[in-house]
Design a protein around this motif. Structure first.
Motif, PDB file in Angstrom:
ATOM      1  N   THR A  63       0.810  -1.215   0.000  1.00  0.00           N
ATOM      2  CA  THR A  63       0.000   0.000   0.000  1.00  0.00           C
ATOM      3  C   THR A  63       0.848   1.272   0.000  1.00  0.00           C
ATOM      4  OG1 THR A  63      -0.220  -0.161   2.416  1.00  0.00           O
ATOM      5  CG2 THR A  63      -1.996  -1.092   1.070  1.00  0.00           C
ATOM      6  N   VAL A  64       2.028   1.193   0.588  1.00  0.00           N
ATOM      7  CA  VAL A  64       2.931   2.353   0.588  1.00  0.00           C
ATOM      8  C   VAL A  64       3.771   2.375  -0.685  1.00  0.00           C
ATOM      9  CG1 VAL A  64       4.817   3.500   1.789  1.00  0.00           C
ATOM     10  CG2 VAL A  64       3.015   2.386   3.104  1.00  0.00           C
ATOM     11  N   ALA A  65       4.307   1.223  -1.069  1.00  0.00           N
ATOM     12  CA  ALA A  65       5.170   1.145  -2.247  1.00  0.00           C
ATOM     13  C   ALA A  65       4.422   1.485  -3.528  1.00  0.00           C
ATOM     14  CB  ALA A  65       5.776  -0.248  -2.358  1.00  0.00           C
ATOM     15  N   ALA A  66       3.128   1.168  -3.583  1.00  0.00           N
ATOM     16  CA  ALA A  66       2.347   1.372  -4.807  1.00  0.00           C
ATOM     17  C   ALA A  66       2.262   2.830  -5.223  1.00  0.00           C
ATOM     18  CB  ALA A  66       0.940   0.810  -4.612  1.00  0.00           C
ATOM     19  N   ILE A  71       4.267  -2.662  -8.978  1.00  0.00           N
ATOM     20  CA  ILE A  71       4.407  -3.934  -8.285  1.00  0.00           C
ATOM     21  C   ILE A  71       3.837  -5.045  -9.159  1.00  0.00           C
ATOM     22  CG2 ILE A  71       3.836  -5.252  -6.212  1.00  0.00           C
ATOM     23  CD1 ILE A  71       3.249  -2.504  -4.846  1.00  0.00           C
ATOM     24  N   VAL A  72       4.624  -6.081  -9.394  1.00  0.00           N
ATOM     25  CA  VAL A  72       4.174  -7.233 -10.176  1.00  0.00           C
ATOM     26  C   VAL A  72       4.587  -8.507  -9.441  1.00  0.00           C
ATOM     27  CG1 VAL A  72       4.374  -5.938 -12.332  1.00  0.00           C
ATOM     28  CG2 VAL A  72       6.300  -7.345 -11.561  1.00  0.00           C
ATOM     29  N   PHE A  73       4.222  -9.652 -10.031  1.00  0.00           N
ATOM     30  CA  PHE A  73       4.588 -10.942  -9.455  1.00  0.00           C
ATOM     31  C   PHE A  73       5.520 -11.673 -10.420  1.00  0.00           C
ATOM     32  CE2 PHE A  73       0.675  -9.746  -7.416  1.00  0.00           C
ATOM     33  CZ  PHE A  73       0.815 -10.184  -6.102  1.00  0.00           C
ATOM     34  N   ALA A  74       6.482 -12.387  -9.862  1.00  0.00           N
ATOM     35  CA  ALA A  74       7.431 -13.131 -10.690  1.00  0.00           C
ATOM     36  C   ALA A  74       6.697 -14.166 -11.527  1.00  0.00           C
ATOM     37  CB  ALA A  74       8.479 -13.801  -9.807  1.00  0.00           C
ATOM     38  N   ALA A  75       7.216 -14.431 -12.711  1.00  0.00           N
ATOM     39  CA  ALA A  75       6.565 -15.364 -13.624  1.00  0.00           C
ATOM     40  C   ALA A  75       6.739 -16.819 -13.207  1.00  0.00           C
ATOM     41  CB  ALA A  75       7.097 -15.157 -15.037  1.00  0.00           C
ATOM     42  N   THR A  76       7.701 -17.095 -12.342  1.00  0.00           N
ATOM     43  CA  THR A  76       7.940 -18.465 -11.890  1.00  0.00           C
ATOM     44  C   THR A  76       7.420 -18.657 -10.470  1.00  0.00           C
ATOM     45  OG1 THR A  76      10.172 -17.829 -11.147  1.00  0.00           O
ATOM     46  CG2 THR A  76       9.961 -18.765 -13.353  1.00  0.00           C
ATOM     47  N   ILE A 242       0.447  -0.772 -11.222  1.00  0.00           N
ATOM     48  CA  ILE A 242       0.867  -1.077 -12.594  1.00  0.00           C
ATOM     49  C   ILE A 242       0.649   0.128 -13.504  1.00  0.00           C
ATOM     50  CG2 ILE A 242       0.404  -2.561 -14.593  1.00  0.00           C
ATOM     51  CD1 ILE A 242      -0.131  -4.839 -12.699  1.00  0.00           C
ATOM     52  N   GLY A 243      -0.274   0.974 -13.131  1.00  0.00           N
ATOM     53  CA  GLY A 243      -0.491   2.190 -13.905  1.00  0.00           C
ATOM     54  C   GLY A 243       0.688   3.137 -13.877  1.00  0.00           C
ATOM     55  N   GLY A 244       1.672   2.870 -13.014  1.00  0.00           N
ATOM     56  CA  GLY A 244       2.869   3.711 -12.949  1.00  0.00           C
ATOM     57  C   GLY A 244       3.941   3.322 -13.944  1.00  0.00           C
ATOM     58  N   MET A 245       3.707   2.289 -14.739  1.00  0.00           N
ATOM     59  CA  MET A 245       4.707   1.868 -15.729  1.00  0.00           C
ATOM     60  C   MET A 245       5.066   2.987 -16.710  1.00  0.00           C
ATOM     61  SD  MET A 245       5.812  -1.427 -15.611  1.00  0.00           S
ATOM     62  CE  MET A 245       5.312  -3.042 -15.008  1.00  0.00           C
ATOM     63  N   PRO A 246       4.082   3.697 -17.288  1.00  0.00           N
ATOM     64  CA  PRO A 246       4.439   4.778 -18.221  1.00  0.00           C
ATOM     65  C   PRO A 246       5.307   5.861 -17.575  1.00  0.00           C
ATOM     66  CG  PRO A 246       2.139   4.197 -18.472  1.00  0.00           C
ATOM     67  CD  PRO A 246       2.628   3.477 -17.245  1.00  0.00           C
ATOM     68  N   GLU A 247       5.036   6.182 -16.307  1.00  0.00           N
ATOM     69  CA  GLU A 247       5.848   7.186 -15.621  1.00  0.00           C
ATOM     70  C   GLU A 247       7.273   6.695 -15.439  1.00  0.00           C
ATOM     71  OE1 GLU A 247       5.956   9.682 -11.409  1.00  0.00           O
ATOM     72  OE2 GLU A 247       4.190   8.526 -11.953  1.00  0.00           O
TER      73      GLU A 247
END
Length: 254
Positions: A63-66, A71-76, A242-247
């Motif tokens: 909640t703070v880091a977002a 924030i995503v999850f590893a694919a494995t 995830i909406g922060g990817m463009p930034e």
């Protein structure tokens, strides 16, 4: 987890081999007064993470880091969460040339714990040993606060390090429990983020994310479980982040 005395921590009596080391660590030694009495710890910034494009994150930090980190999850499996700090391997857009972390951005506990780490003293043991990366830039024999007092007992600096490292380890174990359950519920799926960057399409993939349709399709009792365990808030923070990817992409060229 069992409590341990940091002065007794030994991991097979030697540094761990490179293949088993966690991200960013180059070596790990169980801390003992006999071997590490001269070690001191000082602030060396975050230059050690300058090449880390993804950094582990505990669910309790979402909640703070977002607010400042995608924030995503590893694919494995077990699909442990990470924050994305760079869009290409070996880059961290949150660390400047002087090793300072980006002002106002959240610093993951994984980095704040460094150079300490907890390891089991043996594969089948519940006893944990506080370890240190002796090659870390924060470690010195001449500068900073001592890790051990003259009588060989842990100094306040080391007591604080043990308490914080233990709290991080426990948080990561709780996070693992969460990700295993999210995967069991069919919520974690391969994901892609696409957006325009400098007039050209940019695609970010290779990670897992909570699938919104799968979340909406959960049975009421399953949603109630996520709510009662505090995981719904975590999921929403992840999805919003995830909406922060463009930034993040815009910071590539300042």
């Amino acid at each position: 987890m069992s409590e341990i005395a940091v002065s007794h921590g030994v991991v097979n009596g030697a540094a761990q081999s490179a293949p088993s080391l966690p991200p960013l660590y180059r070596a790990l030694e169980g801390l003992t007064a006999e071997r590490h009495a001269a070690l001191r710890l000082h602030d060396a910034g975050y230059g050690f993470a300058a090449g880390a494009s993804a950094i582990p994150l505990a669910a309790e930090e979402f909640t703070v880091a977002a607010r400042s980190l995608p924030i995503v999850f590893a694919a494995t499996a077990p699909h442990m969460p990470v924050v994305i700090t760079g869009l290409s391997a070996g880059t961290n857009l949150y660390v400047d040339a002087g090793g300072a972390w980006k002002a106002g951005a959240y610093v993951p506990a994984y980095l704040r714990r460094f150079p300490f780490f907890l390891l089991r003293v043996a594969p089948d043991s519940e006893e944990l040993a506080l370890c240190i990366d002796p090659s870390a830039p924060q470690v010195s024999e001449t500068t900073g606060e001592p890790l051990f007092a003259e009588d060989g007992k842990p100094a306040p600096q080391l007591e604080r390090a043990f308490a914080f490292t233990k709290s991080v380890e426990e948080a990561m174990l709780r996070t693992r429990t969460m990700t295993l359950r999210l995967a069991e519920l069919g919520l974690l799926k391969s994901s892609v983020v696409q957006f325009e960057h400098h007039g050209k399409p940019l695609r970010v993939d290779g990670f897992f994310a909570v699938d919104r349709p799968a979340l909406a399709a959960l049975a009421p009792e399953q949603l109630a479980e996520l709510r009662d365990r505090g995981w719904l808030e975590v999921i929403y923070a992840h999805l919003l982040s995830i909406g922060g990817m463009p930034e993040l992409a815009r910071s590539i060229q300042g």
